[in-house]
Design an enzyme around this catalytic site. Structure first.
Site, mmCIF file in Angstrom:
data_model
loop_
_atom_site.group_PDB
_atom_site.id
_atom_site.type_symbol
_atom_site.label_atom_id
_atom_site.label_comp_id
_atom_site.label_asym_id
_atom_site.label_seq_id
_atom_site.Cartn_x
_atom_site.Cartn_y
_atom_site.Cartn_z
ATOM 1 C CD GLN A 145 -3.084 -0.556 -0.060
ATOM 2 O OE1 GLN A 145 -3.001 0.508 -0.640
ATOM 3 N NE2 GLN A 145 -4.008 -1.461 -0.377
ATOM 4 C CB SER A 146 4.315 1.750 -1.218
ATOM 5 O OG SER A 146 5.115 2.810 -1.653
ATOM 6 C CG ASN A 147 1.295 7.070 0.346
ATOM 7 O OD1 ASN A 147 0.169 6.644 0.138
ATOM 8 N ND2 ASN A 147 1.657 7.553 1.525
ATOM 9 C CG MET A 179 2.980 0.410 -5.808
ATOM 10 S SD MET A 179 2.101 -0.890 -4.888
ATOM 11 C CE MET A 179 0.714 0.061 -4.213
#
Length: 282
Positions: free
Chosen positions: A52-54, A56
């Site tokens: 859930q990386s920003n 990414m």
């Protein structure tokens, strides 16, 4: 845009980097260098991090804009998320992201980026090229300070510390941060790896928080800020940031400028996690 902000009776200023546009927050600053580069001969970008990386999601937008293949490596992919994608993961997939799973995610990412037409980007864009955007940010803050005859202390919560390190390097103002991933020692090491002479001052959170852990007090202060000010902040970093700020007010000499680093798209999945765990308590 910098605006006045009042929470729990404390007046401060808020830099609204969350309103920069499609690329917003600290990821817009970190990617500014690449947005202004031609990347001639590059067909694929590869990075790694959490599901859930920003970063990414931001990289998926960038790759789609440039017509590049985007490969992203995670160390674990929850079966529920795999079956029903939400939040940053869902939108990154819609942008064409190819997902890979490996326990040593950085090693696989480096392997995928080993060809001449591929470009490797560190987790969270924690790399020298990220400094470019924070020079712009520092200059914008400096112009605002001169116009308003004010010299505030700056505060922003940190993951890798990239934003805080490069802002402090290019600013004459005092920059404070706190760790949201690991402890103070971890954050110090990350920051000094980027700038061995860093002036960033690291504040301790009131208690140890493991990254992404669901703690009722984190959700409650996030909700309190939203209800009192109407501003939605990111649900992992900013609650730790505000709790740290208010438990260390004596560290600041006067006015405070808090940087809103965006990332609220990730709130979709994080809110769902809170609702499942604290059903009836929120």
């Amino acid at each position: 845009m910098i605006e006045k902000f009042k929470f729990r009776g404390r007046e401060m200023f808020l830099l609204r980097d969350d309103l920069l546009g499609e690329f917003n927050g600290n990821k817009a600053r970190k990617l500014e260098y690449f947005l202004n580069s031609d990347l001639k001969g590059i067909k694929r970008i590869v990075s790694h991090g959490s599901s859930q990386s920003n970063a990414m999601y931001s990289l998926s937008v960038f790759a789609k804009m440039r017509g590049l293949e985007f490969c992203f490596v995670v160390s674990h992919l929850n079966s529920n998320l795999q079956e029903k994608p939400v939040g940053n993961f869902k939108f990154a997939l819609q942008n064409g992201m190819k997902i890979f799973v490996a326990q040593d995610r950085r090693s696989l990412a480096k392997e995928l980026a080993s060809q001449d037409d591929a470009f490797f980007i560190e987790e969270g864009v924690a790399m020298a090229e990220a400094e470019f955007g924070f020079k712009t940010q520092a200059m914008q803050i400096e112009k605002w300070c001169e116009k308003n005859s004010i010299r505030p202390d700056i505060f922003l919560p940190s993951g890798t510390g990239t934003s805080a390190a490069y802002l402090a390097k290019n600013s004459n103002l005092r920059v404070f941060t706190c760790p949201c991933v690991g402890d103070v020692k971890f954050l110090q090491d990350e920051i000094f790896a980027l700038d061995k002479n860093s002036k960033v001052q690291i504040l301790n959170p009131p208690k140890k928080y493991h990254f992404g852990d669901l703690k009722l007090e984190l959700y409650k202060i996030w909700r309190e800020i939203l209800d009192e000010t109407g501003v939605e902040f990111e649900l992992i970093y900013d609650p730790v940031g505000f709790l740290t700020l208010f438990s260390n007010l004596d560290a600041f000499s006067g006015d405070i400028l808090y940087i809103h680093q965006g990332g609220i798209l990730g709130n979709i999945s994080q809110k769902m996690r809170y609702e499942r765990k604290f059903k009836g308590e929120l």
